[in-house]
Design an enzyme around this catalytic site. Sequence first.
Site, mmCIF file in Angstrom:
data_model
loop_
_atom_site.group_PDB
_atom_site.id
_atom_site.type_symbol
_atom_site.label_atom_id
_atom_site.label_comp_id
_atom_site.label_asym_id
_atom_site.label_seq_id
_atom_site.Cartn_x
_atom_site.Cartn_y
_atom_site.Cartn_z
ATOM 1 N N LYS A 199 5.819 -15.548 3.247
ATOM 2 C CA LYS A 199 5.134 -14.974 2.088
ATOM 3 C C LYS A 199 5.898 -13.721 1.695
ATOM 4 O O LYS A 199 6.000 -12.777 2.471
ATOM 5 C CB LYS A 199 3.683 -14.645 2.429
ATOM 6 C CG LYS A 199 2.960 -13.988 1.258
ATOM 7 C CD LYS A 199 1.486 -13.793 1.529
ATOM 8 C CE LYS A 199 0.807 -13.125 0.350
ATOM 9 N NZ LYS A 199 -0.630 -12.975 0.560
ATOM 10 N N ARG A 209 -4.235 -10.378 -8.298
ATOM 11 C CA ARG A 209 -4.899 -9.142 -7.881
ATOM 12 C C ARG A 209 -5.824 -8.659 -8.987
ATOM 13 O O ARG A 209 -6.869 -8.067 -8.718
ATOM 14 C CB ARG A 209 -3.855 -8.094 -7.499
ATOM 15 C CG ARG A 209 -3.070 -8.529 -6.249
ATOM 16 C CD ARG A 209 -1.991 -7.537 -5.869
ATOM 17 N NE ARG A 209 -1.125 -8.065 -4.815
ATOM 18 C CZ ARG A 209 0.022 -7.521 -4.449
ATOM 19 N NH1 ARG A 209 0.452 -6.419 -5.044
ATOM 20 N NH2 ARG A 209 0.740 -8.056 -3.492
ATOM 21 N N LYS A 221 2.990 -3.800 -0.301
ATOM 22 C CA LYS A 221 2.808 -4.683 0.859
ATOM 23 C C LYS A 221 4.127 -4.980 1.560
ATOM 24 O O LYS A 221 4.225 -5.935 2.330
ATOM 25 C CB LYS A 221 2.097 -5.966 0.403
ATOM 26 C CG LYS A 221 0.699 -5.708 -0.189
ATOM 27 C CD LYS A 221 -0.125 -6.984 -0.360
ATOM 28 C CE LYS A 221 -1.549 -6.671 -0.825
ATOM 29 N NZ LYS A 221 -2.413 -7.875 -0.867
ATOM 30 N N GLU A 237 10.456 -16.638 10.967
ATOM 31 C CA GLU A 237 8.991 -16.695 10.885
ATOM 32 C C GLU A 237 8.492 -18.112 11.183
ATOM 33 O O GLU A 237 7.467 -18.304 11.833
ATOM 34 C CB GLU A 237 8.502 -16.252 9.497
ATOM 35 C CG GLU A 237 8.691 -14.761 9.203
ATOM 36 C CD GLU A 237 7.692 -13.879 9.955
ATOM 37 O OE1 GLU A 237 6.651 -14.382 10.429
ATOM 38 O OE2 GLU A 237 7.966 -12.657 10.069
ATOM 39 N N LYS A 252 5.715 -19.012 -0.248
ATOM 40 C CA LYS A 252 4.987 -18.431 -1.378
ATOM 41 C C LYS A 252 5.717 -17.197 -1.866
ATOM 42 O O LYS A 252 6.068 -16.343 -1.036
ATOM 43 C CB LYS A 252 3.585 -18.062 -0.890
ATOM 44 C CG LYS A 252 2.754 -17.304 -1.898
ATOM 45 C CD LYS A 252 1.475 -16.877 -1.262
ATOM 46 C CE LYS A 252 0.684 -16.054 -2.258
ATOM 47 N NZ LYS A 252 -0.568 -15.611 -1.729
ATOM 48 N N SER A 278 -0.039 -16.989 -9.110
ATOM 49 C CA SER A 278 -0.641 -16.594 -10.387
ATOM 50 C C SER A 278 0.396 -16.218 -11.448
ATOM 51 O O SER A 278 0.240 -16.564 -12.617
ATOM 52 C CB SER A 278 -1.613 -15.447 -10.153
ATOM 53 O OG SER A 278 -0.974 -14.361 -9.501
ATOM 54 N N TYR A 317 -2.883 -23.554 -9.663
ATOM 55 C CA TYR A 317 -4.038 -23.377 -10.546
ATOM 56 C C TYR A 317 -4.121 -24.501 -11.572
ATOM 57 O O TYR A 317 -5.112 -24.630 -12.269
ATOM 58 C CB TYR A 317 -3.966 -21.997 -11.216
ATOM 59 C CG TYR A 317 -3.935 -20.891 -10.184
ATOM 60 C CD1 TYR A 317 -5.112 -20.506 -9.533
ATOM 61 C CD2 TYR A 317 -2.742 -20.290 -9.790
ATOM 62 C CE1 TYR A 317 -5.086 -19.538 -8.536
ATOM 63 C CE2 TYR A 317 -2.707 -19.317 -8.798
ATOM 64 C CZ TYR A 317 -3.877 -18.950 -8.179
ATOM 65 O OH TYR A 317 -3.851 -18.012 -7.185
HETATM 66 C C1 PBG Z 1 -3.985 -11.973 -0.368
HETATM 67 C C2 PBG Z 1 -3.449 -13.066 -1.225
HETATM 68 C C3 PBG Z 1 -2.671 -12.867 -2.370
HETATM 69 C C4 PBG Z 1 -2.457 -14.117 -2.931
HETATM 70 C C5 PBG Z 1 -3.067 -15.061 -2.122
HETATM 71 N N1 PBG Z 1 -3.678 -14.392 -1.051
HETATM 72 C C6 PBG Z 1 -2.220 -11.609 -3.006
HETATM 73 C C7 PBG Z 1 -1.399 -10.693 -2.249
HETATM 74 O O1 PBG Z 1 -0.852 -10.981 -1.189
HETATM 75 O O2 PBG Z 1 -1.300 -9.553 -2.714
HETATM 76 C C8 PBG Z 1 -1.694 -14.335 -4.211
HETATM 77 C C9 PBG Z 1 -1.901 -15.602 -4.914
HETATM 78 C C10 PBG Z 1 -1.414 -15.643 -6.316
HETATM 79 O O3 PBG Z 1 -0.770 -14.719 -6.836
HETATM 80 O O4 PBG Z 1 -1.691 -16.677 -6.965
HETATM 81 N N2 PBG Z 1 -3.948 -12.098 0.978
#
Ligand code: PBG
Length: 329
Positions: A199, A209, A221, A237, A252, A278, A317
């Site tokens: 990730k 968010r 993050k 990982e 991701k 997203s 989505y």
């Molecule tokens: C949080 C989480 C996030 C997403 C899925 N789980 C956001 C982040 O890590 O800040 C993002 C999913 C998306 O953008 O569609 N644990």
Amino acid sequence: MEMMIRGRRNRRTPAIRGLVRETRLHAEDLILPVFFHEDETDVEIASMPGCTRWSVKSLVAEVESAWAAGIRAVVLFPKIEESLKSQNAMECANPNGLVPNVIRAIKSACPGMCVITDVALDPYNSDGHDGIVVRDGDDLKILNDETVEVLCRQALCHAQAGADIVAPSDMMDGRIGAIRMALDEADFTETGIMAYTAKYASAFYGPFRGALDSAPKEGDKKTYQMDPGNVREAVRELLMDEEEGADVVMVKPAGPYLDVIARLRDETTLPIAAYQVSGEYLMIKSACAGGWLDEKAVVMESLLGIKRAGADMILTYFAKDVAGWLAEG
Ligand code: PBG
């Protein structure tokens, strides 16, 4: 022209193209992420046109309609009331909290649906981080081992409510093994773990968010999510998550990281999930809203590319729309 080989022979008719097609999408490959809250109203998500944050009642109806369209898996994303957020994110393991209630409601309305839950503290954390935050002078520190303990309780709480698969998205070290042990000790040996293995610290999560009001209050993050320049680190990982007992590994975002998907495909026999996040959704939606791209064609092509790279399943989505398009043929 004399040619022994003509590539176009295999592209001549729809029937021949069908015979030689290497990758296909199926509704069964898709996982629909859903947003919901405790409120009784349904709120359209401004940052993600076409997506809604549902009341629990509407969410159950939405899941039933996704099932009818051919979708067989959903992943749950709650928006938690501000008053329930705290520094130690305790609400995340409340057996009568929003997520366990929703798991039970979905399982009783639609028992065949595979319910996947997000395991991370950001919706519950007053700091908006995936882990527990402490101050270190001017810096924020995310406590790894303390966070993992809370994640284990959260995962167990989801399993007890009936989740089929828990999906830790927090990127703390050692959480897959710790969650596996916590689940097994409580006899939840059949609850699966979908690890967010690679990730990345991506700017493409912005609209999500916004949907959950879960952006970090301070800092970013980057001390836990991966650097976008790295692919060997994704393999590292992967090796850890495999050893710790992950059932599925994830990459991701998906579209900008197809090489990472392909690399992990070469390195593991585990199923691979990819998350079309997203920001990827929003880019396609906005271009199509302007009439500049053909939504159906572009969505299908974006997902086909993710599958061709090596993903077995895709969180998107667009899942419900795609299931409908696939059924139309
Ligand atoms: C949080 C989480 C996030 C997403 C899925 N789980 C956001 C982040 O890590 O800040 C993002 C999913 C998306 O953008 O569609 N644990």
